[in-house]
Design a protein around this motif. Structure first.
Motif, PDB file in Angstrom:
ATOM      1  N   ALA A 350       0.832  -1.207   0.000  1.00  0.00           N
ATOM      2  CA  ALA A 350       0.000   0.000   0.000  1.00  0.00           C
ATOM      3  C   ALA A 350       0.863   1.253   0.000  1.00  0.00           C
ATOM      4  O   ALA A 350       0.557   2.236  -0.689  1.00  0.00           O
ATOM      5  CB  ALA A 350      -0.928  -0.001   1.211  1.00  0.00           C
ATOM      6  N   ARG A 351       1.956   1.218   0.729  1.00  0.00           N
ATOM      7  CA  ARG A 351       2.863   2.362   0.761  1.00  0.00           C
ATOM      8  C   ARG A 351       3.609   2.501  -0.561  1.00  0.00           C
ATOM      9  O   ARG A 351       3.732   3.603  -1.102  1.00  0.00           O
ATOM     10  CB  ARG A 351       3.856   2.220   1.914  1.00  0.00           C
ATOM     11  N   GLN A 352       4.104   1.398  -1.101  1.00  0.00           N
ATOM     12  CA  GLN A 352       4.864   1.472  -2.348  1.00  0.00           C
ATOM     13  C   GLN A 352       4.021   2.054  -3.481  1.00  0.00           C
ATOM     14  O   GLN A 352       4.509   2.858  -4.281  1.00  0.00           O
ATOM     15  CB  GLN A 352       5.354   0.075  -2.748  1.00  0.00           C
ATOM     16  N   TYR A 353       2.746   1.656  -3.540  1.00  0.00           N
ATOM     17  CA  TYR A 353       1.868   2.120  -4.607  1.00  0.00           C
ATOM     18  C   TYR A 353       1.145   3.421  -4.264  1.00  0.00           C
ATOM     19  O   TYR A 353       0.325   3.884  -5.056  1.00  0.00           O
ATOM     20  CB  TYR A 353       0.852   1.036  -4.957  1.00  0.00           C
ATOM     21  N   ALA A 354       1.450   4.002  -3.125  1.00  0.00           N
ATOM     22  CA  ALA A 354       0.782   5.237  -2.682  1.00  0.00           C
ATOM     23  C   ALA A 354      -0.733   5.090  -2.809  1.00  0.00           C
ATOM     24  O   ALA A 354      -1.422   5.968  -3.334  1.00  0.00           O
ATOM     25  CB  ALA A 354       1.283   6.440  -3.480  1.00  0.00           C
ATOM     26  N   ALA A 355      -1.238   3.948  -2.326  1.00  0.00           N
ATOM     27  CA  ALA A 355      -2.661   3.645  -2.457  1.00  0.00           C
ATOM     28  C   ALA A 355      -3.478   4.657  -1.677  1.00  0.00           C
ATOM     29  O   ALA A 355      -3.227   4.919  -0.507  1.00  0.00           O
ATOM     30  CB  ALA A 355      -2.948   2.230  -1.952  1.00  0.00           C
ATOM     31  N   GLY A 356      -4.476   5.219  -2.336  1.00  0.00           N
ATOM     32  CA  GLY A 356      -5.308   6.218  -1.695  1.00  0.00           C
ATOM     33  C   GLY A 356      -6.595   5.637  -1.155  1.00  0.00           C
ATOM     34  O   GLY A 356      -6.923   4.469  -1.362  1.00  0.00           O
ATOM     35  N   GLY A 357      -7.353   6.472  -0.455  1.00  0.00           N
ATOM     36  CA  GLY A 357      -8.679   6.128   0.015  1.00  0.00           C
ATOM     37  C   GLY A 357      -8.717   4.962   0.972  1.00  0.00           C
ATOM     38  O   GLY A 357      -7.749   4.673   1.687  1.00  0.00           O
ATOM     39  N   TYR A 358      -9.841   4.262   0.990  1.00  0.00           N
ATOM     40  CA  TYR A 358     -10.048   3.155   1.919  1.00  0.00           C
ATOM     41  C   TYR A 358      -9.098   1.997   1.657  1.00  0.00           C
ATOM     42  O   TYR A 358      -8.773   1.252   2.570  1.00  0.00           O
ATOM     43  CB  TYR A 358     -11.500   2.667   1.864  1.00  0.00           C
TER      44      TYR A 358
END
Length: 503
Positions: A350-358
């Motif tokens: 999630a951090r590597q992909y800069a995942a946003g939102g929920y």
């Protein structure tokens, strides 16, 4: 460690717009930025192209945003994706749209172009270059007793088209590969040369469930480019619309996730509440989805006393009914058995992909564009950003639940403090080309819009990035190790946009 601000200041043709800056950089500086991304020190917000030029929007650990641009001789540039996987699909899309050829790109297959555009592809001559749609090469199944299951692109329902290729051992998924791009609409091409008001309508149609968020992002980018100061009442009305849109989508998603676990009663009750939100939005702003209500320079609709009353009644009803639904979800063992520990997304990914939102917040990424870098009027409002670490379907449900609660509070705060005054200012043509960019928090996560306005006031180039660009690849990772029957549940818990991704 180099600072993003220093990298940009060392560039040339610098554009400065709070809270972001852009510069054309040399290949050495481009490579330094790639090293920071690969090392996990910076995050990739976006990568996009235009003829003979490629751009990256970056976020550093201090939450500073910068855009660096590289001039590409012969359309060639050093691939970012070979060192930072989140850039892979973005680079493939830029190759399809603008003929850019990233050197060293590990995956050279077409992405948006399904072999029907009738143009030569910049990567076609390379070994393993892109194939036509009929011979698109999915990754081979390797291993004993493995088989592949093809799902889509046409599905048994009203959802949009996308192809999912599962590799499974028995019922256990060992790999999922997606093939998207079936609903490419050419929005960015349609925007080129369009007047601002026409382009604003196109932006609002990028992803139908996020029309407010896209309209807001486009409007803020135009306003940043032209230095427009929006009336205070319009700013607060925009936030009110954004929170109503967030409420409608989160309520719909909570019910739909439960429905995919065969718990239809939650789907029915959440569907009723979502319908109540849409009706209140119609009463307040004249459109159930509030489409075309946000315009560059302000809003198209004001809020009447009747609209205010409708929204207050809505909030009271949700506050009364929603806690009982949350209790029902939390105390149904058969439902928990389907959602807890299912479709787990690792914090590191999630951090590597800069995942946003929920998706990101359920896996430990504490980022919300309303808070930082932030924009008005959220700097004057009180709200929490819920974050969990588990990263499973259950966590993504709970993030939505908590965000529903926060949005209810924000709606009440906005109604209680809504300033009087005008709702729109006129837009004047710029003196020379101007660039603007905005980052806005939609219900799925952060939406980015970058644009350049020409001397005649029309849009020369506009690029829109949906949160789903960084979430679709993570769905592939989250389903691994789960059974095939849990894919609908995992997929709905991500609820990535096909239309927003395919543009």
């Amino acid at each position: 460690m180099p600072a993003l601000a220093d990298l940009i200041e060392a560039g040339r043709r610098i554009e400065r717009h709070a809270p972001w800056r852009r510069a054309v950089v040399a290949p050495k500086a481009w490579n330094i930025a790639v090293e920071q991304l690969a090392g996990g020190r910076w995050s990739l917000l976006d990568l996009w192209g235009e003829p003979e030029k490629v751009h990256m929007a970056l976020l550093d650990d201090a939450l500073d945003i910068g855009v660096i641009s590289l001039e590409c001789r012969g359309g060639r540039y050093p691939s970012v994706g070979q060192y930072h996987p989140p850039a892979l699909r973005l680079e493939r899309a830029a190759a399809d749209l603008f003929g850019l050829a990233p050197q060293g790109l590990p995956d050279t297959r077409r992405w948006l172009d399904h072999g029907q555009w009738g143009v030569s592809h910049p990567l076609a001559a390379r070994p393993g270059g892109p194939a036509a749609a009929a011979s698109y090469r999915f990754l081979a199944a390797e291993g004993e007793s493995l088989h592949q299951i093809a799902v889509g692109p046409v599905h048994a329902g009203i959802i949009e088209p996308g192809h999912f290729r599962f590799t499974a051992g028995g019922e256990t998924v060992v790999r999922l590969e997606e093939r998207l791009g079936y609903v490419h609409k050419g929005i960015e091409g349609l925007m080129a040369g369009a007047p601002i008001d026409r382009a604003a309508k196109l932006a609002g149609r990028t992803s139908g469930d996020s029309t407010v968020a896209y309209s807001l992002a486009f409007a803020r980018a135009v306003e940043a480019a032209l230095g427009i100061e929006v009336p205070a009442r319009a700013i607060w009305l925009r936030a009110l619309m954004a929170e109503l849109e967030r409420l409608a989508n989160h309520l719909g998603d909570i019910g739909a996730i439960c429905n995919d676990a065969a718990f239809a009663i939650m789907h029915a009750h959440c569907g009723v509440l979502r319908e109540r939100v849409l009706r209140a939005a119609d009463a307040a702003f004249g459109h159930r989805l509030m489409r075309d209500r946000i315009l560059p320079g302000g809003t198209a609709s004001d809020l009447s006393e009747a609209g205010t009353s409708a929204i207050r009644s809505l909030v009271a009803e949700i506050r009364w009914r929603f806690p009982h639904l949350v209790e029902l979800y939390d105390n149904t063992a058969s439902l928990q058995d389907r959602t807890v520990a299912t479709g787990r997304l690792k914090v590191e990914l999630a951090r590597q992909y800069a995942a946003g939102g929920y998706v990101g917040r359920a896996s430990g990424r504490d980022f919300d564009a309303r808070r930082a870098p932030g924009y008005a009027p959220y700097d004057e409002l009180t709200f929490d950003v819920p974050v969990l670490q588990e990263g499973d379907v259950n966590a993504r449900v709970w993030i939505r639940v908590r965000e529903v609660e926060q949005s209810l509070s924000l709606v009440e705060q906005i109604l209680g403090r809504l300033p009087a005054g005008p709702i729109r200012v006129d837009i004047a043509a710029p003196e020379g080309p101007r660039e603007g960019m905005a980052l806005v928090e939609g219900f799925r996560g952060d939406i980015l819009v970058w644009l350049r306005i020409g001397e005649d006031g029309s849009i020369e180039r506009c690029h829109l990035r949906d949160p789903s660009w960084f979430q679709w690849p993570l769905l592939e990772a989250a389903i691994e190790g789960n059974i095939v029957a849990d894919f609908p549940l995992c997929n709905k818990s991500f609820n990535c946009s096909y239309s927003g991704h395919d543009l």
